[in-house]
Design a protein around this motif. Structure first.
Motif, PDB file in Angstrom:
ATOM      1  N   VAL A  85      51.415   7.756  43.426  1.00 49.20           N
ATOM      2  CA  VAL A  85      50.479   9.038  43.444  1.00 49.20           C
ATOM      3  C   VAL A  85      50.573   9.377  44.977  1.00 49.20           C
ATOM      4  O   VAL A  85      50.335   8.533  45.975  1.00 49.20           O
ATOM      5  N   ASP A  86      50.582  10.653  45.349  1.00 42.78           N
ATOM      6  CA  ASP A  86      50.843  11.379  46.265  1.00 42.78           C
ATOM      7  C   ASP A  86      49.306  11.769  46.964  1.00 42.78           C
ATOM      8  O   ASP A  86      48.893  12.504  46.505  1.00 42.78           O
ATOM      9  N   VAL A  87      49.008  10.633  48.055  1.00 37.63           N
ATOM     10  CA  VAL A  87      47.503  10.973  48.650  1.00 37.63           C
ATOM     11  C   VAL A  87      47.556  11.953  49.694  1.00 37.63           C
ATOM     12  O   VAL A  87      48.333  11.425  50.754  1.00 37.63           O
ATOM     13  N   ARG A  88      46.917  13.022  49.757  1.00 41.29           N
ATOM     14  CA  ARG A  88      46.890  13.879  50.858  1.00 41.29           C
ATOM     15  C   ARG A  88      45.528  13.916  51.323  1.00 41.29           C
ATOM     16  O   ARG A  88      44.532  14.232  50.669  1.00 41.29           O
ATOM     17  N   ASP A  89      45.313  13.503  52.701  1.00 37.06           N
ATOM     18  CA  ASP A  89      44.332  13.491  53.412  1.00 37.06           C
ATOM     19  C   ASP A  89      43.954  14.693  53.948  1.00 37.06           C
ATOM     20  O   ASP A  89      44.513  15.370  54.829  1.00 37.06           O
ATOM     21  N   ALA A  90      42.931  15.441  53.494  1.00 41.03           N
ATOM     22  CA  ALA A  90      42.339  16.940  54.097  1.00 41.03           C
ATOM     23  C   ALA A  90      41.278  16.589  55.026  1.00 41.03           C
ATOM     24  O   ALA A  90      40.288  16.021  54.647  1.00 41.03           O
ATOM     25  N   GLY A 238      44.005   7.402  39.778  1.00 44.60           N
ATOM     26  CA  GLY A 238      45.504   7.727  39.689  1.00 44.60           C
ATOM     27  C   GLY A 238      45.803   8.127  38.350  1.00 44.60           C
ATOM     28  O   GLY A 238      46.891   7.888  38.054  1.00 44.60           O
ATOM     29  N   SER A 239      44.934   8.926  37.861  1.00 46.24           N
ATOM     30  CA  SER A 239      45.519   9.563  36.604  1.00 46.24           C
ATOM     31  C   SER A 239      46.319  10.665  36.764  1.00 46.24           C
ATOM     32  O   SER A 239      47.057  11.182  35.938  1.00 46.24           O
ATOM     33  N   SER A 240      46.665  11.282  37.792  1.00 42.36           N
ATOM     34  CA  SER A 240      47.237  12.387  38.284  1.00 42.36           C
ATOM     35  C   SER A 240      48.299  11.873  39.214  1.00 42.36           C
ATOM     36  O   SER A 240      47.846  11.102  40.015  1.00 42.36           O
ATOM     37  N   ALA A 241      49.574  12.619  39.462  1.00 42.11           N
ATOM     38  CA  ALA A 241      50.399  12.240  40.727  1.00 42.11           C
ATOM     39  C   ALA A 241      49.826  12.811  41.932  1.00 42.11           C
ATOM     40  O   ALA A 241      50.438  12.346  43.014  1.00 42.11           O
ATOM     41  N   ASP A 242      48.827  13.803  42.059  1.00 48.21           N
ATOM     42  CA  ASP A 242      48.332  14.305  43.130  1.00 48.21           C
ATOM     43  C   ASP A 242      47.087  13.978  43.548  1.00 48.21           C
ATOM     44  O   ASP A 242      46.196  14.245  42.662  1.00 48.21           O
ATOM     45  N   LEU A 243      46.642  13.415  44.534  1.00 48.45           N
ATOM     46  CA  LEU A 243      45.232  13.060  44.975  1.00 48.45           C
ATOM     47  C   LEU A 243      44.957  13.723  46.197  1.00 48.45           C
ATOM     48  O   LEU A 243      45.447  13.410  47.170  1.00 48.45           O
ATOM     49  N   VAL A 244      43.945  14.516  46.137  1.00 49.59           N
ATOM     50  CA  VAL A 244      43.451  15.119  47.514  1.00 49.59           C
ATOM     51  C   VAL A 244      42.082  14.512  48.009  1.00 49.59           C
ATOM     52  O   VAL A 244      41.057  14.229  47.232  1.00 49.59           O
TER      53      VAL A 244
END
Length: 399
Positions: A85-90, A238-244
């Motif tokens: 999962v690609d976790v992007r911190d905003a 973690g249901s999708s590959a991109d997590l914001v």
């Protein structure tokens, strides 16, 4: 002439000694040991202060992906990263919208603890994300998302561990989770419901796009390894590959435009209100300012009967329709008196008291627990339930 030659010789010897001392720093340090020690201590202290000011500060924000402390969420994001999962911190609203636009079917984690986001920004975030996971949301946040999910109170202190109790696949796979200091929500599919409550710690909307998690402890570094907390966090996020991962801050407050002044907000007739209030206050002073006889002195302290205090509290509960508070007080009093009569000791829990009462009266323990844990929903049922508790106490006392 001899004196001049002697002075010249002394100056020559002094210069020679000074030159030797300058060429030999060890000899100088031995002669000025105290001064050198003080200078070294001051230099070390000054260096530590400068290093402390210039060193990077740790992130202490709750549920921050960079916070390694007990309240941070660094551990769960690292686990999600190892699962692909690609976790992007905003950090800001603009960064969150940009990250959602770049992702493929992204999931948004939103923890707006202080309510910095307004309704329009909440709707924009919800529309840009494929799924939204909101952690301990405020009433304003739920109203803006318009998902049919509403606040329903807090998890009771006795419910430290919550079972799934629903057909949601993620909850069933995760198993029991921590319920301490959590909030419960009603609407959609509710999981992890405390005993006697229809609301749950985890609630999912009908279309599955919004998940409301009423506990920050499940995602925190401190509690992540307890029970099924980690499993629920990973399956929910973690249901999708991109997590914001978005934690709004004070920089996200909408400051465009100037707020209206009090004069602009007040109606036209309010300009006469001050004079009217002054006349009313003057009339009240004249009315109440008259003496109604001599003052009556009463010795202190004043003793108030217990029955009067109980009746006063009962009237307050009745006026405010505080059925849950009245129920909790009646239940606590019944448990204390039953434990005292059965000699269970001060450390007895509610389940221990119920079990002991059932054994003493030769009745099924489930019936006693159901009676003690019932939550009346109306005043009429509260009165009837209190009478049943009183009957139970009398039966125990009569035996």
């Amino acid at each position: 002439m001899t004196g001049v030659v002697s002075d010249a010789a002394d100056m020559e010897r002094h210069s020679a000694q000074t030159g030797v001392a300058g060429r030999n720093p060890l000899r100088w340090l031995r002669r000025h040991r105290a001064l050198a020690a003080v200078a070294a201590v001051v230099a070390v202290a000054l260096g530590l202060v400068i290093w402390g000011q210039l060193a990077p500060k740790g992130d202490g924000v709750a549920l921050s992906v960079h916070n390694p402390g007990p309240e941070g969420a660094r551990a769960v994001t690292q686990i999600l990263g190892r699962h692909g999962v690609d976790v992007r911190d905003a950090d800001t609203f603009e960064d969150a919208m940009a990250a959602l636009a770049d992702g493929a079917s992204p999931t948004l984690l939103l923890y707006d603890r202080d309510g910095f986001l307004d309704d329009s920004r909440l709707r924009d975030l919800s529309g840009a994300a494929n799924r939204v996971v909101v952690v301990s949301p405020r009433l304003q946040t739920l109203a803006a998302l318009d998902s049919g999910i509403s606040q329903a109170g807090v998890v009771p202190e006795a419910s430290t561990v919550l079972e799934p109790g629903c057909a949601l696949q993620d909850a069933e796979a995760a198993g029991a989770v921590s319920g301490e200091s959590g909030f419960v929500y009603d609407g959609g599919t509710s999981c992890y419901r405390p005993t006697g409550s229809a609301a749950g710690l985890l609630t999912v909307s009908g279309d599955g796009r919004l998940s409301v998690l009423g506990s920050t402890a499940i995602l925190s570094n401190e509690r992540l390894d307890e029970l099924g907390n980690a499993a629920l966090a990973i399956r929910t996020l973690g249901s999708s590959a991109d997590l914001v991962w978005y934690l709004p801050s004070v920089t996200d407050l909408e400051t465009s435009g100037s707020p209206q002044t009090l004069d602009e907000l007040a109606p036209d007739w309010a300009r006469f209100l001050g004079l009217w209030l002054a006349l009313v206050a003057l009339a009240a002073i004249l009315w109440r300012g008259r003496r109604h006889g001599p003052l009556v002195f009463e010795p202190l302290p004043v003793v108030v009967k217990a029955v009067e205090t109980a009746e006063g509290r009962a009237r307050l509960y009745h006026d405010s329709r505080a059925i849950d508070q009245a129920r909790d007080n009646l239940r606590a009093g019944t448990l204390v008196r039953l434990a005292r009569k059965l000699r269970l000791g001060p450390g007895a829990t509610a389940d221990d008291t119920a079990e002991a009462t059932a054994r003493f009266m030769d009745r099924p323990s489930q019936d006693i627990k159901q009676l003690l844990n019932e939550r009346p929903r109306s005043e009429a049922r509260l009165v009837a339930w209190s009478q049943e508790l009183d009957t139970l106490e009398k039966e125990v006392s009569s035996r």
